[in-house]
Design a protein around this motif. Structure first.
Motif, PDB file in Angstrom:
ATOM      1  N   LEU C 192       4.640  -8.931   2.764  1.00 29.19           N
ATOM      2  CA  LEU C 192       3.744  -7.957   2.126  1.00 29.19           C
ATOM      3  C   LEU C 192       2.376  -8.572   1.868  1.00 29.19           C
ATOM      4  N   VAL C 197      -0.713  -6.257   1.061  1.00 28.22           N
ATOM      5  CA  VAL C 197      -0.146  -5.234   0.184  1.00 28.22           C
ATOM      6  C   VAL C 197       0.266  -5.933  -1.108  1.00 28.22           C
ATOM      7  N   PRO C 199       2.432  -7.075  -3.795  1.00 30.37           N
ATOM      8  CA  PRO C 199       3.900  -7.086  -3.805  1.00 30.37           C
ATOM      9  C   PRO C 199       4.498  -6.429  -5.042  1.00 30.37           C
ATOM     10  N   ALA C 202       4.619  -2.783  -4.414  1.00 29.58           N
ATOM     11  CA  ALA C 202       5.617  -2.504  -3.383  1.00 29.58           C
ATOM     12  C   ALA C 202       7.029  -2.620  -3.950  1.00 29.58           C
TER      13      ALA C 202
ATOM     14  N   THR D 169       3.995  -0.907   5.923  1.00 28.55           N
ATOM     15  CA  THR D 169       4.321  -2.309   5.632  1.00 28.55           C
ATOM     16  C   THR D 169       5.448  -2.384   4.603  1.00 28.55           C
ATOM     17  N   VAL D 170       5.346  -1.564   3.576  1.00 26.24           N
ATOM     18  CA  VAL D 170       6.381  -1.563   2.543  1.00 26.24           C
ATOM     19  C   VAL D 170       7.709  -1.058   3.124  1.00 26.24           C
ATOM     20  N   ALA D 173       9.285  -3.873   4.926  1.00 28.76           N
ATOM     21  CA  ALA D 173       9.889  -4.808   3.960  1.00 28.76           C
ATOM     22  C   ALA D 173      11.197  -4.231   3.425  1.00 28.76           C
TER      23      ALA D 173
END
Lengths: 291, 291, 291, 291
Positions: C192, C197, C199, C202, D169-170, D173
């Motif tokens: 991430l 991004v 984290p 997220a 992106t999340v 993940a």
């Protein structure tokens, strides 16, 4: 003698094209950077100022470029090889690219009336300079025969491994085995040193048996000496392992150690060591072992 | 000529002891199963009915046993070698065991006035029969010289790789490299076949380059042909990889591909294929690729 | 109320024994280092100057020791628990050791007339202090019932998971899942961040879904903040993963991710970070990503 | 109330679009297969016969398509969304695609005067039907606010995780953590069973501690019962792990366990089990353990 157009005069392509000139071929050479074209002219080649200029009226057109999209654009693009080559010319890509891209180019080229071969190489910069490359060729037998004299001016081992794309598939397999074998030797060296065994003596004992390999024979001494001058740069091997893992995925093949080696090579490059020899995988093993 | 006691007359030890007899040594042979002692007597050896019987008054005592605890018991046990051997005898363990166990035995043996060598072998059953084994020897130089004529009757490559335990360390490194190289070739073969490239032709193209190895040269043909007759049984390689991973852990060495190969070999054995050649790792790759 | 002997007054054992005292049990405590015995006496416990002293005439004897050989020696050794305990006493080992060792001790103990339970714990130092440990108990139901009031003074979740050794097996499974889940979160955080991004945001989005876990909930904030104060030390988790990989190997179970996590934890310790929290696996992922 | 165009009425998109209708939105729905459009019309939606028809004059256009190239074509193609949408419309892609593709589409869309969000979802078919999806949104805050009422009609947890691409992106993940956590539980279950410990009892003991997770809580019972009805199909998770490994490679992030899980999911699909739930990874572990 076939008249050749050569596109991509880099670390590999430069000496390869020069070897063709040395062998007596009429070679027009093109590169985006004109400095490389200049050097090629000094080696006796015919400088070309554009793709069209390098390709027009040539019997055989060779490309040696960084990656799949470069080759795809160069072959199929609006201002690319197939747009400018004369009918019936033979297109040979000697870059390392995805097998699927090689097949796509072959299909498009044949539909447009060209012969097409994928002919990636191994043997490194030294092999390119000394004309001792191994060349793995995919395509139709007649085209391979037409290209053979050209290949023989650049390499020592020329093997027709199958239909279009097969050359790239074999190259991917080559890169899998090399990466895994290098990593195995790296792990063995660090293991031996951690147990206070002299690795050179141990390798001497190992190399005659089933553990023997070209990596052990040709690379282990520099690995033991921590000499990571390339050779074959980690970042290029990293690129090739990207091709491998994609091609394995496409075919539904599970490659646990190949994928593991790809992760490690990726880590080496991410750490800023992409310019070192691929045997610098040893550095990673040391780091992961606190040494 | 040295008088020898030989303990462990199995698949490897049997022919090794027979080769010593053939070379003119006086060899007393012992095995728990008396049938093997009988066979050894038929080959000209002197049958021994107990460890004490095999060891007493011998100059050199050799063991060739399955695993670390067996050797430890045989060397150090109440009714073991050091309990019965004459002062100054040379003890040579040719089993594949943990380096730490080898060092422990060497220490105990020397304290009791014996010479001690660890001298594991590679080369398989065929190497044992044909006296072409590779022997990796750990211990003191004087003891290695004393043992050399004995080793030369059993093997072709004899390398003194370092102090006590070094032979076992080098053997573990050997098993790491072999397992990883076999798995690399297995992954490459399945990858090539999945892409409809003939693996034999491809291997021909690969074997001269950096991907070349003893595995590729000597084992790939049988792998392509799915002939998994041993050779070197997967279950033995599995045992040896247990020694490797323990010894790596003891020394704080991280071996990502070695550990990966150990998992795969363990899986092969768990599936009931421990009696097949270690190259049967190919079966696993196929299974994991739905082929 | 049962009279208890408690051996091993370390980071975990110390507060656990103190909680027993607090609950009103008569507890004799022993540790090799007498400083710890002294501290235990200050907490109201009865100091013992030897194993015999701690064990004699006690109804229940508890051990909380570093590793398998320690427990084996303590239980079975010449001067150990079974040598000194009164007939019919109940022996409870709360260390984390190999399931095979736990079974061996149980067998020996029962043969000698003792009750035996393996009862490893999870919940960390904090759980030990606050008496909120989870206790996974292997052994016979009657013995578990006898021990229940004792367990309830130290932990919150007490589960009888099966016969002798089952507690250790479940503990090993626990350590597998924890290590793998921590590594997954570590990889996700670095991934991430590399993609810029945040984290924390997220993780907020992820934690309600199938990606949710105790690791994500309780540990990710300190991981994002690079706070690796233990908690549960990497070197202890490393020890436990050695037990796991041995036990998996013994049972022929292939654990690709468990074995991968064990390699990474081993690397973390080899790098000198064994004293950090096990979530410091994040450091390794960063390093392997050149960050 | 915003007028919506919805493209892609499959297993996920179908119920999501229906939920929008239920919430009172005017929704034009398009799918290549007209049968799905028909079903949508029966649920009260406005059937569209072409992309242009679905998009024209709509305030918000949503896509829910299989993979990156589908979305790229649908957004940027000659007959795609941006070619037909009215100026200032908001484009929301709810598919799971590559972060790089999402960023490319966002850039192109904004340059052409559109708002763009990437808003992939988790929660499975059930979440789509029951409007309990988690939605991870990347893009500009103003656009997220504009979309919020729409998201709230489809999901329960809506988190704005960052700029364009951040949603994807999340999601990547998320898929990493889910795959790794599932595999960890699979390895634990097989390990427990091989040691003859009842996995349900063990999981009960584990779930309150640091090993606890949504996978353990919600999926382990069906895993223990070998019920692999989807849920979330292995082949979709496999596709998503391809996105993950590409995106990790792009960012130079090494994800050893993520890559390992991707290999295993790929193997599961290659074996023909792509239609099973992703928890069928357990089958692989069993197979690799000879069970």
């Amino acid at each position: 003698m076939a008249r050749i157009g050569f596109i991509g005069l880099g670390i590999m392509g430069g000496p390869m094209a020069a070897n063709l000139v040395k062998a007596g071929f009429d070679v027009a050479g093109y590169n985006r950077s004109q400095a490389k074209v200049q050097r090629f002219a000094e080696a006796g080649g015919t400088p070309a100022t554009s793709v069209a200029d390098a390709v027009r009226d040539r019997d055989i057109i060779i490309t040696c470029l960084p990656d799949s999209p470069d080759v795809e654009d160069m072959a199929l693009g609006e201002d690319g090889v197939f747009a400018h080559a004369r009918e019936g010319a033979l297109f040979i890509d000697m870059s390392t690219i995805r097998p699927a891209t090689a097949r796509k180019i072959a299909e498009a080229g044949r539909a447009a009336g060209f012969g097409v071969l994928d002919a990636p190489i191994s043997g490194g910069e030294r092999g390119a300079v000394e004309a001792t490359l191994s060349i793995m060729v995919g395509g139709e037998a007649a085209d391979v025969e037409k290209a053979r004299p050209v290949f023989e001016a650049m390499g020592k081992t020329i093997v027709h491994v199958g239909p279009a794309g097969a050359g790239q598939t074999v190259k991917a397999a080559n890169q899998l085995i090399c990466a895994v074998n290098i990593q195995a030797v790296a792990e063995a060296i660090v293991f031996l040193e951690a147990h206070e065994v002299d690795p050179a003596t141990a390798i001497n004992a190992l190399s005659g048996g089933l553990a023997g390999s070209a990596v052990l024979e040709r690379r282990s001494a520099s690995m033991v000496g921590r000499d990571f001058q390339p050779g074959f740069r980690a970042k290029l091997h990293h690129k090739d392992l990207g091709i491998l893992t994609s091609a394995a995925r496409d075919a539904g093949v599970t490659i646990p150690l190949g994928a593991g080696a790809a992760q490690l090579m990726s880590a080496l490059v991410a750490q800023g060591h992409g310019g070192l020899d691929n045997t610098a995988l040893l550095k990673l093993v040391e780091e992961l072992s606190g040494r």
